[in-house]
Write a protein that holds these residues in place. Sequence first.
Motif, PDB file in Angstrom:
ATOM      1  N   PHE A  16       3.378   4.518  13.247  1.00 48.19           N
ATOM      2  CA  PHE A  16       4.698   4.742  12.668  1.00 48.19           C
ATOM      3  C   PHE A  16       5.361   5.966  13.297  1.00 48.19           C
ATOM      4  CE2 PHE A  16       7.458   6.674   9.403  1.00 48.19           C
ATOM      5  CZ  PHE A  16       8.382   5.638   9.267  1.00 48.19           C
ATOM      6  N   GLY A  17       4.596   7.029  13.485  1.00 48.81           N
ATOM      7  CA  GLY A  17       5.122   8.239  14.125  1.00 48.81           C
ATOM      8  C   GLY A  17       5.583   7.974  15.542  1.00 48.81           C
ATOM      9  N   VAL A  20       8.970   6.116  15.447  1.00 46.16           N
ATOM     10  CA  VAL A  20      10.059   7.031  15.110  1.00 46.16           C
ATOM     11  C   VAL A  20      10.408   7.907  16.306  1.00 46.16           C
ATOM     12  CG1 VAL A  20      10.679   9.026  13.667  1.00 46.16           C
ATOM     13  CG2 VAL A  20       9.613   7.015  12.637  1.00 46.16           C
ATOM     14  N   ASN A  23      12.338   5.930  18.959  1.00 47.02           N
ATOM     15  CA  ASN A  23      13.739   5.711  18.595  1.00 47.02           C
ATOM     16  C   ASN A  23      14.572   6.948  18.854  1.00 47.02           C
ATOM     17  OD1 ASN A  23      13.363   3.064  17.825  1.00 47.02           O
ATOM     18  ND2 ASN A  23      13.071   3.545  15.666  1.00 47.02           N
ATOM     19  N   ARG A  24      14.041   8.123  18.538  1.00 42.19           N
ATOM     20  CA  ARG A  24      14.764   9.375  18.793  1.00 42.19           C
ATOM     21  C   ARG A  24      14.975   9.582  20.278  1.00 42.19           C
ATOM     22  NH1 ARG A  24      11.909  13.540  14.658  1.00 42.19           N
ATOM     23  NH2 ARG A  24      12.981  12.827  12.779  1.00 42.19           N
TER      24      ARG A  24
END
Length: 103
Positions: A16-17, A20, A23-24
Amino acid sequence: MDFAYVVAIIIALVGFGLVVASNRAQRNSHETARLAAIERKLDTIMNHLGIEEPATTEDPEVLAHLMRGEKIQAIKVYRERTGAGLAEAKNAVERMARERGLS
């Protein structure tokens, strides 16, 4: 809880990290490309209209670092104040030093 369950939770959290963070990074990359395109367009318009970029005033803090022989700190301050890249800041600070005989 058994060990396999804990490992599965850790792997899910790491995954999950990574999603994220990815995406950033994509968003930042898109914004950087968009800003570069805007800058190119603005440069083209300024050239077409014959407008020259205004001369930057030299920052007293940058000059103070140069006078003390702190070239790296001068470059760092120049970058913070102007948003310039490393090479551009280095060239500008070295030019300031040459103009004042501080090379």
